[in-house]
Design an enzyme around this catalytic site. Structure first.
Site, PDB file in Angstrom:
ATOM      1  N   LYS A 251      -1.913 -14.570  15.071  1.00 29.07           N
ATOM      2  CA  LYS A 251      -2.319 -13.467  15.323  1.00 29.07           C
ATOM      3  C   LYS A 251      -2.812 -12.618  13.825  1.00 29.07           C
ATOM      4  O   LYS A 251      -3.227 -12.911  13.241  1.00 29.07           O
ATOM      5  CB  LYS A 251      -1.278 -12.366  15.360  1.00 29.07           C
ATOM      6  CG  LYS A 251       0.054 -12.561  17.026  1.00 29.07           C
ATOM      7  CD  LYS A 251       0.250 -11.337  17.768  1.00 29.07           C
ATOM      8  CE  LYS A 251       1.761 -12.166  17.984  1.00 29.07           C
ATOM      9  NZ  LYS A 251       2.674 -11.329  18.465  1.00 29.07           N
TER      10      LYS A 251
ATOM     11  N   HIS B  49       0.917  -5.698   6.487  1.00 34.29           N
ATOM     12  CA  HIS B  49       1.004  -7.145   5.697  1.00 34.29           C
ATOM     13  C   HIS B  49       0.942  -7.110   4.451  1.00 34.29           C
ATOM     14  O   HIS B  49       1.458  -7.718   3.324  1.00 34.29           O
ATOM     15  CB  HIS B  49       1.098  -9.038   6.500  1.00 34.29           C
ATOM     16  CG  HIS B  49       0.910  -8.986   8.177  1.00 34.29           C
ATOM     17  ND1 HIS B  49       0.449  -9.119   8.768  1.00 34.29           N
ATOM     18  CD2 HIS B  49       2.622  -9.659   8.304  1.00 34.29           C
ATOM     19  CE1 HIS B  49       1.217  -9.695   9.667  1.00 34.29           C
ATOM     20  NE2 HIS B  49       2.179  -9.474   9.637  1.00 34.29           N
TER      21      HIS B  49
ATOM     22  N   HIS C   3      -2.821  -8.038   9.869  1.00 32.95           N
ATOM     23  CA  HIS C   3      -3.458  -6.608  10.091  1.00 32.95           C
ATOM     24  C   HIS C   3      -2.437  -6.131   8.771  1.00 32.95           C
ATOM     25  O   HIS C   3      -2.311  -6.715   7.715  1.00 32.95           O
ATOM     26  CB  HIS C   3      -2.493  -5.752  11.255  1.00 32.95           C
ATOM     27  CG  HIS C   3      -0.894  -5.959  11.294  1.00 32.95           C
ATOM     28  ND1 HIS C   3      -0.653  -4.787  10.443  1.00 32.95           N
ATOM     29  CD2 HIS C   3       0.171  -6.611  11.844  1.00 32.95           C
ATOM     30  CE1 HIS C   3       1.303  -5.456  11.023  1.00 32.95           C
ATOM     31  NE2 HIS C   3       1.206  -5.945  11.468  1.00 32.95           N
TER      32      HIS C   3
HETATM   33  N1  ARG Z   1       6.022 -11.641  11.442  1.00 34.99           N
HETATM   34  C1  ARG Z   1       6.421 -10.653  11.905  1.00 34.99           C
HETATM   35  C2  ARG Z   1       4.777  -9.365  12.024  1.00 34.99           C
HETATM   36  O1  ARG Z   1       4.026  -9.753  11.629  1.00 34.99           O
HETATM   37  C3  ARG Z   1       7.092  -9.980  10.812  1.00 34.99           C
HETATM   38  C4  ARG Z   1       8.345 -11.142  10.192  1.00 34.99           C
HETATM   39  C5  ARG Z   1       9.615  -9.892   9.257  1.00 34.99           C
HETATM   40  N2  ARG Z   1      11.109 -10.680   8.807  1.00 34.99           N
HETATM   41  C6  ARG Z   1      11.747 -11.028   9.908  1.00 34.99           C
HETATM   42  N3  ARG Z   1      12.412 -12.163   9.527  1.00 34.99           N
HETATM   43  N4  ARG Z   1      11.626 -10.684  11.616  1.00 34.99           N
HETATM   44  O2  ARG Z   1       5.677  -8.325  12.648  1.00 34.99           O
END
Ligand code: ARG
Length: 579
Positions: free
Chosen positions: A140, A146, A143
């Site tokens: 994805k 991050h 954004h």
């Molecule tokens: N990849 C996820 C996102 O961008 C964030 C991950 C956060 N960490 C976790 N352990 N769920 O929304």
């Protein structure tokens, strides 16, 4: 730490008068913040914190009276030269020469470590902390959340390391899930291996956008499902394509993180936990926590009354795992691997519910360490757009801020010839982004503004960098600063005292940030330090002053620069020496 020796000395006198152990008093004695209407006092004791006013609902007047009474019973000594009572506080002024001598000696001796070894931290046990941050999703768009997660997580990790804790930095990539089915099909239709190699994130994003348009179509949906199923069954060809997506993406991330000055000890990801999530489901079942709905999905009841008024879905009807199932497996795995004292997750606040559920389920499963898990959440950044339009990739933001900064530097009169303007612009630009982001409470949303972030004189990262560079060149210009035999009688002007008083407070500010994990305390401290240093730079010239005076002032400026540099580094900013 300079402030410590003063606090200790004040506490020891107080302890005799109040008949309380000095250790318990130290935390109630704090350095007085420097303000426009200059205070003479350097430290204050808050009366409320040492008297038992719990029952009486104490009035302000009473507190003042108590402060006066206490002040009367205290005596000046070699350290304290004046004692007075304020509204609810007893104020202490340190012997002026001792103040300058002790602060400068300590800062110049400790350098970048100044404040970090303060006794304020002595009661805080050394910990091992796993900090998970950044965690972008490969399929994805990257954004702006991050970026926020990246700089916030980096700050927390830096601070903990500086305070002597052991830290493991984990990047938990979103590298699994149904979106990979769609991406895989998209790649088969619109993909290009060359583009995937040269700019993977951009290309995958383009493919994702194209296939998403087609995703309404039933046939595409089915193909995507098939692709993901093959992935879950570890079909070789499918897996190899997915692995390429992942590897190329990480390569590109690493390059971008390098620009940000961020590193990770571990690149983990959701994909690591497909099998382990099945084990988690089994455990949930064995513990009687897994319930099946009519639709066949698996849920865990999180309500107090066990009436399903709150629950979490942990299994699809086809038995496959979900985001939260993989998180359960990952948390258990991390705890087994690192036996850490704290596990911190940094994401935007839209995931607060997710983490609440995660910690609740862990607790239900009998993992007491769930209490040591913490979600550090932050608000939304609105309106971050490049000149060309909407921001999509982190790299676009970094390029944009660098080019804007280069332009500003080229047009500013104060800009010096720098050896590597690109590199300087990058560091200054990053400082601008970080300070704009860290100025408020993390949980607040804020409106992004390039102009506000990049102002050279406002409360910005540019201003911090500029101050640091100026102080640095002052030292360069006047040769080596001799650090011994400073005549502290030369540092008695109000502007010098203000800088010294402010330096006294650094450990308290670090302490606050370490308690609530909010960078804003350090940010406003550094902005004030820069303002005070700028004023002192104007009123306390080094050039054309008598050698003794020049020497003393140089030491003062060097101390200010060291603390500025130390704080900036904690925030994730690399101080520049020219700009
Ligand atoms: N990849 C996820 C996102 O961008 C964030 C991950 C956060 N960490 C976790 N352990 N769920 O929304």
């Amino acid at each position: 730490m300079a402030a410590c020796s003063f606090r200790r000395s004040i506490a020891s006198q107080l302890s005799k008068v109040l008949d309380l152990p000095p250790e318990s008093l130290i935390k109630s004695i704090s350095a007085v913040p420097v303000s426009k209407k200059r205070h003479v006092a350097d430290f204050q004791l808050s009366i409320a914190s040492v008297t038992d006013n719990s029952s009486s609902g104490c009035l302000a007047q009473d507190l003042h009276l108590q402060a006066e009474k206490l002040a009367e019973r205290l005596k000046c000594d070699a350290v304290v030269s004046e004692i007075s009572a304020g509204p609810g506080t007893v104020n202490f002024m340190i012997n002026r020469e001792l103040l300058a001598k002790t602060v400068l000696h300590q800062v110049l001796k400790d350098g970048l470590e100044y404040g970090l070894n303060s006794e304020l931290f002595s009661a805080v046990p050394r910990q091992k902390a796993v900090i998970e941050f950044s965690s972008p999703n490969i399929a994805k768009r990257f954004h702006i959340g991050h970026l926020r997660s990246t700089i916030v997580g980096n700050f927390i990790a830096n601070l903990k390391v500086a305070l002597g804790h052991e830290v493991i930095r984990i990047n938990y990539l979103g590298d699994w899930g149904m979106q990979f089915g769609l991406l895989g099909v998209g790649f088969q239709c619109f993909g290009n291996k060359e583009k995937l190699k040269s700019s993977p994130l951009q290309h995958l994003f383009e493919v994702y956008v194209q296939i998403n348009k087609a995703a309404e179509d039933e046939n595409t949906k089915k193909l995507a499902k098939d692709f993901f199923r093959k992935l879950e069954e570890h079909d070789e060809q499918t897996l190899s394509l997915w692995k390429q997506f992942r590897d190329f993406s990480i390569e590109e991330y690493v390059r971008i993180y390098k620009r940000l000055g961020v590193h990770f000890d571990e690149y983990s990801g959701e994909s690591f936990y497909q099998e382990k999530s099945q084990e988690v489901l089994k455990m949930l079942e064995d513990k009687g926590l897994l319930q099946k709905t009519i639709k066949g999905t698996g849920i865990v009841d999180l309500s107090e009354k066990k009436d399903l008024s709150s629950f979490s879905t942990v299994m699809r009807s086809d038995g496959t795992s979900l985001y939260i199932t993989r998180d359960l497996a990952a948390a258990i795995d991390r705890m087994n691997k690192y036996s850490c004292d704290a596990m911190i997750y940094v994401t935007d606040k839209s995931q607060s519910n997710h983490f609440q559920h995660l910690f609740q389920i862990l607790k239900l499963m009998g993992y007491d360490w769930a209490e040591r898990c913490q979600h550090v959440s932050f608000g939304l950044v609105q309106g971050m757009k490049t000149r060309k339009g909407e921001v999509i990739f982190l790299e676009d933001v970094l390029n944009e801020v660098r080019s804007r900064m280069l332009q500003n530097m080229a047009s500013a009169k104060t800009t010096k010839e720098t050896e590597n303007p690109m590199e300087t612009a990058e560091k200054v630009g990053l400082a601008a982004l970080i300070i704009q982001d860290f100025r408020g409470l993390l949980s607040s949303d804020y409106q992004f503004s390039w102009d506000r972030a990049l102002q050279s004189r406002g409360d910005t990262g540019v201003f911090l960098q500029y101050t640091h560079a100026r102080l640095h060149s002052l030292e360069q210009m006047h040769g080596k600063v001799q650090l011994t035999d400073i005549n502290v009688a030369c540092l008695q002007e109000p502007d010098a005292i203000s800088v010294l008083q402010h330096l006294l407070r650094y450990d308290e500010v670090l302490y606050r940030s370490s308690q609530d994990l909010q960078p804003k305390h350090i940010v406003s401290y550094l902005l004030t330090l820069s303002h005070l240093a700028a004023v002192a730079h104007k009123t306390l010239p080094v050039k054309a002053s008598a050698p003794e005076l020049a020497q003393a002032r140089l030491c003062l400026f060097r101390a200010a620069r060291l603390v500025l540099a130390s704080g900036m580094k904690l925030l994730g900013i690399t101080p520049v020496t020219q700009m």
